[in-house]
Scaffold this active site. Sequence first.
Site, PDB file in Angstrom:
ATOM      1  N   GLY A   1       7.585   6.441  -5.969  1.00  0.00           N
ATOM      2  CA  GLY A   1       7.250   7.640  -5.201  1.00  0.00           C
ATOM      3  C   GLY A   1       5.886   7.552  -4.540  1.00  0.00           C
ATOM      4  O   GLY A   1       5.574   8.330  -3.635  1.00  0.00           O
TER       5      GLY A   1
ATOM      6  N   LYS B   1      -0.534   0.988  -5.042  1.00  0.00           N
ATOM      7  CA  LYS B   1      -0.244   2.275  -5.701  1.00  0.00           C
ATOM      8  C   LYS B   1      -1.121   3.344  -5.061  1.00  0.00           C
ATOM      9  O   LYS B   1      -2.329   3.161  -4.959  1.00  0.00           O
ATOM     10  CB  LYS B   1      -0.510   2.188  -7.200  1.00  0.00           C
ATOM     11  CG  LYS B   1      -0.212   3.494  -7.931  1.00  0.00           C
ATOM     12  CD  LYS B   1      -0.206   3.308  -9.426  1.00  0.00           C
ATOM     13  CE  LYS B   1      -0.008   4.644 -10.135  1.00  0.00           C
ATOM     14  NZ  LYS B   1      -0.011   4.490 -11.596  1.00  0.00           N
TER      15      LYS B   1
ATOM     16  N   ASP C   1       3.134  13.999  -3.437  1.00  0.00           N
ATOM     17  CA  ASP C   1       2.563  13.769  -2.110  1.00  0.00           C
ATOM     18  C   ASP C   1       2.403  12.293  -1.778  1.00  0.00           C
ATOM     19  O   ASP C   1       2.034  11.939  -0.660  1.00  0.00           O
ATOM     20  CB  ASP C   1       1.204  14.478  -1.995  1.00  0.00           C
ATOM     21  CG  ASP C   1       0.244  14.094  -3.110  1.00  0.00           C
ATOM     22  OD1 ASP C   1       0.511  13.100  -3.813  1.00  0.00           O
ATOM     23  OD2 ASP C   1      -0.776  14.791  -3.294  1.00  0.00           O
ATOM     24  N   GLY C   2       2.655  11.422  -2.772  1.00  0.00           N
ATOM     25  CA  GLY C   2       2.537   9.987  -2.522  1.00  0.00           C
ATOM     26  C   GLY C   2       1.142   9.427  -2.719  1.00  0.00           C
ATOM     27  O   GLY C   2       0.938   8.220  -2.608  1.00  0.00           O
TER      28      GLY C   2
ATOM     29  N   ASP D   1      10.777   5.053 -17.567  1.00  0.00           N
ATOM     30  CA  ASP D   1      10.383   4.526 -16.254  1.00  0.00           C
ATOM     31  C   ASP D   1       8.989   3.917 -16.297  1.00  0.00           C
ATOM     32  O   ASP D   1       8.550   3.303 -15.327  1.00  0.00           O
ATOM     33  CB  ASP D   1      10.460   5.624 -15.183  1.00  0.00           C
ATOM     34  CG  ASP D   1       9.689   6.882 -15.579  1.00  0.00           C
ATOM     35  OD1 ASP D   1      10.062   7.505 -16.584  1.00  0.00           O
ATOM     36  OD2 ASP D   1       8.718   7.226 -14.894  1.00  0.00           O
TER      37      ASP D   1
HETATM   38  P1  AMP Z   1       4.583   8.655 -13.671  1.00  0.00           P
HETATM   39  O1  AMP Z   1       5.102   9.279 -14.926  1.00  0.00           O
HETATM   40  O2  AMP Z   1       3.253   9.166 -13.209  1.00  0.00           O
HETATM   41  O3  AMP Z   1       4.557   7.162 -13.787  1.00  0.00           O
HETATM   42  O4  AMP Z   1       5.559   9.033 -12.459  1.00  0.00           O
HETATM   43  C1  AMP Z   1       6.921   9.323 -12.592  1.00  0.00           C
HETATM   44  C2  AMP Z   1       7.582   9.345 -11.229  1.00  0.00           C
HETATM   45  O5  AMP Z   1       6.929  10.263 -10.375  1.00  0.00           O
HETATM   46  C3  AMP Z   1       7.612   8.034 -10.489  1.00  0.00           C
HETATM   47  O6  AMP Z   1       8.803   7.974  -9.773  1.00  0.00           O
HETATM   48  C4  AMP Z   1       6.424   8.147  -9.572  1.00  0.00           C
HETATM   49  O7  AMP Z   1       6.561   7.339  -8.424  1.00  0.00           O
HETATM   50  C5  AMP Z   1       6.463   9.607  -9.207  1.00  0.00           C
HETATM   51  N1  AMP Z   1       5.150  10.144  -8.843  1.00  0.00           N
HETATM   52  C6  AMP Z   1       4.090  10.374  -9.650  1.00  0.00           C
HETATM   53  N2  AMP Z   1       3.067  10.889  -8.964  1.00  0.00           N
HETATM   54  C7  AMP Z   1       3.467  10.992  -7.673  1.00  0.00           C
HETATM   55  C8  AMP Z   1       2.867  11.460  -6.470  1.00  0.00           C
HETATM   56  N3  AMP Z   1       1.625  11.930  -6.438  1.00  0.00           N
HETATM   57  N4  AMP Z   1       3.601  11.407  -5.336  1.00  0.00           N
HETATM   58  C9  AMP Z   1       4.859  10.949  -5.342  1.00  0.00           C
HETATM   59  N5  AMP Z   1       5.482  10.496  -6.442  1.00  0.00           N
HETATM   60  C10 AMP Z   1       4.804  10.511  -7.606  1.00  0.00           C
HETATM   61 MG    MG Z   2       5.334   5.723 -13.690  1.00  0.00          MG
END
Ligand code: AMP
Ligand code: MG
Length: 509
Positions: free
Chosen positions: A109, A132, A144-145, A271
């Site tokens: 994301g 990242k 928001d990416g 994940d």
């Molecule tokens: P995480 O638990 O932070 O590793 O993220 C879980 C999921 O949310 C993954 O698919 C990430 O790519 C997505 N994700 C986390 N933060 C963001 C963000 N700010 N914008 C878009 N996708 C996010």
């Molecule tokens: Mg993650």
Amino acid sequence: MSAASALYQSPVSGPRGEPAWPPLAQPFADLGAEFSLPVAPSPLPDPALVAWSEDAAGLVGLTGPRNAREEQAWALAFGGHPGPLTAASRATVYAGHQFGNWAGRLGDGRALLLGEWPDAEVGGSTWEVQLKGSGPTPFSRMGDGWAVLRSSIREFLCSEAMAALGVPTTRALCLVASSRPVRRERIETAAMVTRLSPSFIRFGHFEHFSYGGRTELLPRMVQWVIERHAPHCAQEPQPALELLRWAVARTAELIAHWQAVGFIHGVMNTDNMSILGLTIDYGPFAFLDAYDPLHTPNTTDSGGRYAFARQPAVAHWNLLALAQALLPLIDRPESALEVVETFRPHYVRAMQRRLAAKIGLERVEPGDGELFQQLLDSMAANRSDWTRTFRELAELPAAPTAPLPPALAAQFQEQPESFAAWVDRYRARLLEERRSDAERAQAMDAVNPAVVLRHHLAQQAILRAEDGDYSEVRRLLEVLRRPYAAPERAADALPPPQDSPPAALSCSS
Ligand code: AMP
Ligand code: MG
């Protein structure tokens, strides 16, 4: 160009002195659109190179920038600006279980796979290169990416700190800051970390194809990982079962490493579990200061699912989810279960080996399990500092009548009796060892770090960096490269000051 055939080329300067990067291959694209989508990064405005890791650069045959002009070239390239590095970038699709619940499709994301570089050593494996914080992708969902500077500094420093500790991990090549405002609990600024890893494939990649109803694509995902990272599995009658066995063993070793250095990942969703058994996705992580087995720095995890002492059991749970995902490719479900059940004994053996080394024993003898537990219980009762205690223990003379070194005794002030009882038992056990006090101390200092990335140390670097001063990030990186040496600045090895707020971090950063 396939990665295997890509001859290593040293980066040479281009016509205007800018670095020419080694060519990137992008073989993951060949798996097709069901596995990843082409997505261009969103360039960071006013990119500035905060820091880079000379050690990580060396893995792919790069040297860090040597002057301001090269630093700017790095900031542009690794800040997602158009160029050869971002020409073939892709977002991969994966799924996952989050906090025990099926979360469905997730995917990259806010990360992009730029491609892969060959290892600097001829015949070495390849390194996937990932940005990242590179902006929205079709998998961004509500996000928001972006990644903020604060968490990017944490990921950058901790990746390299873990590697220096000897813990399997994805690596961080460099960190680029920007002027883009990003809304979190407050307004912060966006940053990008360039990560390197033999693979960024997670348990969730397999779960996506299996639970997501695309089981016909599962064999290709399995084959991709086996061919490139675990070729021995291909020779077995059931390659997917062998891949599971391999992942179980590597995960058991990984978690034993974490527990030994007092690392709390904070979000062990499937994940965030690497199929290669690497530490991946540094978010609300922390290193233990005062030992509290149920500590978690993650404020989103109110039930403490991912607390320190629960990490082994959670890894086991996650491996069950992986096994379940691989079932379509395994003859008997019972055999998958049997393989996952090897996790616990494997982990216990690995952890006992590490604990033995941490207290200076050359091998694990029957009865040592109780010796370890008694120490951990006393440390928990005394809230002893995890890192300091093992370093101070190296100074304890084996002689039964020798007094406790004051710095060691200071770690057990609340309940000194429980520790005194343990010391008697430990000294009796040391009689079976052949090493002198000095030899034992030296061996212990080689496995018990003096410096880990404590929250308050990271915070100091973050506060300065948010003011545009990156010197503390760079200084800490240097200190963390040699975690087993006593640091030049004694404060780097100390627990947080009394008034320092504990780590309280949310998932979204
Ligand atoms: P995480 O638990 O932070 O590793 O993220 C879980 C999921 O949310 C993954 O698919 C990430 O790519 C997505 N994700 C986390 N933060 C963001 C963000 N700010 N914008 C878009 N996708 C996010
Ligand atoms: Mg993650």
